[in-house]
Design a protein around this motif. Structure first.
Motif, PDB file in Angstrom:
ATOM      1  N   LYS A 193       0.782  -1.174  -0.082  1.00 30.39           N
ATOM      2  CA  LYS A 193       0.094  -0.253   0.110  1.00 30.39           C
ATOM      3  C   LYS A 193       0.760   1.304   0.037  1.00 30.39           C
ATOM      4  N   THR A 194       2.034   1.040   0.588  1.00 31.82           N
ATOM      5  CA  THR A 194       2.896   2.299   0.532  1.00 31.82           C
ATOM      6  C   THR A 194       4.451   1.784   0.151  1.00 31.82           C
ATOM      7  N   GLY A 195       5.161   2.596  -0.219  1.00 33.08           N
ATOM      8  CA  GLY A 195       6.458   2.336  -0.715  1.00 33.08           C
ATOM      9  C   GLY A 195       6.831   2.770  -2.357  1.00 33.08           C
ATOM     10  N   LYS A 196       7.836   2.260  -2.826  1.00 38.09           N
ATOM     11  CA  LYS A 196       8.186   2.690  -4.235  1.00 38.09           C
ATOM     12  C   LYS A 196       7.285   1.930  -5.370  1.00 38.09           C
ATOM     13  N   ILE A 197       7.243   2.543  -6.377  1.00 36.54           N
ATOM     14  CA  ILE A 197       6.261   2.024  -7.475  1.00 36.54           C
ATOM     15  C   ILE A 197       7.193   0.823  -8.011  1.00 36.54           C
ATOM     16  N   SER A 198       6.535  -0.179  -8.564  1.00 37.14           N
ATOM     17  CA  SER A 198       7.074  -1.205  -9.192  1.00 37.14           C
ATOM     18  C   SER A 198       7.424  -1.165 -10.618  1.00 37.14           C
ATOM     19  N   GLU A 199       8.339  -1.995 -10.696  1.00 39.44           N
ATOM     20  CA  GLU A 199       8.913  -1.875 -12.322  1.00 39.44           C
ATOM     21  C   GLU A 199       7.961  -2.459 -13.332  1.00 39.44           C
ATOM     22  N   HIS A 200       7.240  -3.273 -12.960  1.00 43.21           N
ATOM     23  CA  HIS A 200       5.825  -3.708 -13.617  1.00 43.21           C
ATOM     24  C   HIS A 200       5.134  -2.520 -14.090  1.00 43.21           C
ATOM     25  N   ALA A 201       4.924  -1.494 -13.159  1.00 43.61           N
ATOM     26  CA  ALA A 201       4.166  -0.247 -13.545  1.00 43.61           C
ATOM     27  C   ALA A 201       4.681   0.485 -14.534  1.00 43.61           C
ATOM     28  N   ARG A 202       6.210   0.200 -15.171  1.00 45.28           N
ATOM     29  CA  ARG A 202       6.777   0.918 -15.944  1.00 45.28           C
ATOM     30  C   ARG A 202       7.082   0.067 -17.117  1.00 45.28           C
ATOM     31  N   GLY A 203       6.549  -1.013 -17.230  1.00 39.44           N
ATOM     32  CA  GLY A 203       6.688  -1.967 -18.291  1.00 39.44           C
ATOM     33  C   GLY A 203       8.248  -2.838 -18.416  1.00 39.44           C
ATOM     34  N   ASN A 204       8.906  -2.439 -17.299  1.00 38.44           N
ATOM     35  CA  ASN A 204      10.356  -3.174 -17.106  1.00 38.44           C
ATOM     36  C   ASN A 204      10.615  -4.412 -16.493  1.00 38.44           C
ATOM     37  N   ALA A 205       9.417  -5.098 -16.286  1.00 38.60           N
ATOM     38  CA  ALA A 205       9.527  -6.270 -15.504  1.00 38.60           C
ATOM     39  C   ALA A 205       8.314  -7.430 -16.054  1.00 38.60           C
ATOM     40  N   ILE A 206       8.758  -8.841 -15.941  1.00 41.80           N
ATOM     41  CA  ILE A 206       7.831  -9.885 -16.055  1.00 41.80           C
ATOM     42  C   ILE A 206       8.158 -10.966 -15.278  1.00 41.80           C
ATOM     43  N   ASP A 207       6.846 -11.505 -14.680  1.00 45.07           N
ATOM     44  CA  ASP A 207       7.175 -12.873 -13.808  1.00 45.07           C
ATOM     45  C   ASP A 207       6.843 -14.042 -14.184  1.00 45.07           C
ATOM     46  N   ILE A 208       7.550 -15.008 -14.274  1.00 46.88           N
ATOM     47  CA  ILE A 208       7.659 -16.337 -14.788  1.00 46.88           C
ATOM     48  C   ILE A 208       6.838 -17.146 -13.785  1.00 46.88           C
ATOM     49  N   ALA A 209       5.728 -17.752 -14.161  1.00 44.93           N
ATOM     50  CA  ALA A 209       5.257 -18.704 -13.062  1.00 44.93           C
ATOM     51  C   ALA A 209       5.530 -20.237 -13.447  1.00 44.93           C
ATOM     52  N   SER A 210       5.653 -20.816 -14.581  1.00 40.25           N
ATOM     53  CA  SER A 210       5.855 -22.038 -15.091  1.00 40.25           C
ATOM     54  C   SER A 210       6.324 -22.210 -16.334  1.00 40.25           C
ATOM     55  N   PHE A 211       6.610 -23.236 -16.816  1.00 41.12           N
ATOM     56  CA  PHE A 211       7.049 -23.846 -18.153  1.00 41.12           C
ATOM     57  C   PHE A 211       6.304 -25.198 -18.394  1.00 41.12           C
ATOM     58  N   THR A 212       5.779 -25.061 -19.671  1.00 45.59           N
ATOM     59  CA  THR A 212       5.044 -26.166 -20.073  1.00 45.59           C
ATOM     60  C   THR A 212       5.683 -26.645 -21.328  1.00 45.59           C
ATOM     61  N   PHE A 213       5.400 -28.088 -21.344  1.00 44.49           N
ATOM     62  CA  PHE A 213       6.187 -28.700 -22.413  1.00 44.49           C
ATOM     63  C   PHE A 213       4.877 -29.531 -23.586  1.00 44.49           C
TER      64      PHE A 213
END
Length: 277
Positions: A193-213
């Motif tokens: 709720k408080t703190g610095k803005i996320s790099e996701h909010a600037r398009g600089n980041a991506i989170d990887i959850a899994s890999f499918t084969f």
């Protein structure tokens, strides 16, 4: 007769030797109280007539105004500091064009989007929506990000992920999908709720959850420091190589907020420093 004359002379001599005045009575002494009372009356009278100090005398000091102690709050309210204005950084047109060319050469598919400005510093000057990372490898769901983020994701997949797949999970068939948990989104770091803005909010980041084969098997990101299987070796390999392409890499071992995904971002740091853990 002679005897009377002699007696009279002796009486006169005796009186002279006693120091008595020859004529008149002795002078009367004035009472001491009369002489000491007069100076006091003069002093009191002078004090009444002349209350002002003389030129050589300093006037009596009045008590100074009470000064507030250091702990006493000031009456004046200090001006509040203005909050920093967060703006969307404009991207260089030539660098953006070069990035698009490199992304196309790798075989990624995407579409360019209009400028995003969601306020409070959230947005991307030149966004794109990435659909496939490499030929045959889909990003699911498709994600909005800066071109630089998409390009580093494609390079990492080609140079690090695919070799790790061939070495550890060849029996599962080719990699078909990279499942992402978050790309562009207007929020603070770790959804706080408080703190610095996320790099996701600037398009600089991506989170990887899994890999499918191709076999249908998925390798989910989870704590695997003690996992001695090939799946554990695969996750540790792709995590370690991530820092060759991204400036920030956070995995399940970094904190509770990243226990189920890998966080990659391309934020620039001073001196080329990278944060990987």
């Amino acid at each position: 007769m002679h005897l009377r004359i002699i007696a009279s002379l002796l009486s006169i001599l005796l009186l002279s030797s006693a120091g008595l005045p020859e004529k008149g009575p002795l002078p009367e002494q004035k009472p001491a109280t009369t002489e000491t009372a007069k100076p006091a009356e003069k002093t009191e009278k002078k004090a009444k007539e002349d209350p002002l100090p003389s030129k050589d005398e300093k006037p009596a000091q009045t008590s100074p105004e009470t000064k507030p102690s250091p702990d006493t709050p000031s009456i004046e309210t200090p001006e509040s500091k203005p909050e920093p204005v967060l703006t969307i950084a404009p991207e260089d047109g030539k660098e953006y064009a070069a990035c698009l060319t490199a992304l196309k050469e790798l075989g990624a598919t995407f579409r360019e989007e209009k400028r995003i400005d969601d306020g409070k510093g959230c947005g991307i000057d030149k966004p794109l929506t990435l659909q496939t990372v490499l030929p045959g490898i889909t990003l699911k769901p498709e994600g909005k990000m800066r071109c630089e983020t998409a390009l580093e994701l494609a390079r990492w997949t080609k140079d690090a992920v695919l070799p790790a797949v061939r070495a550890a999970l060849e029996n599962e068939g080719p990699l078909t999908t990279i499942n992402q948990a978050s790309s562009y989104i207007c929020r603070l770091r770790n959804n706080a709720k408080t703190g610095k803005i996320s790099e996701h909010a600037r398009g600089n980041a991506i989170d990887i959850a899994s890999f499918t084969f191709k076999s249908g098997k998925s390798i989910e990101i989870q704590p695997r420091d003690e996992d001695s299987t090939l799946a554990g070796a695969f996750q540790r390999a792709v995590t370690a190589t991530g820092c060759l392409y991204f400036e920030t890499v956070l995995d399940p071992g970094s904190d509770e907020a990243h226990e189920d995904h890998l966080h990659f971002d391309v934020i620039e740091r001073k001196g080329g420093y990278r944060y990987c853990r």
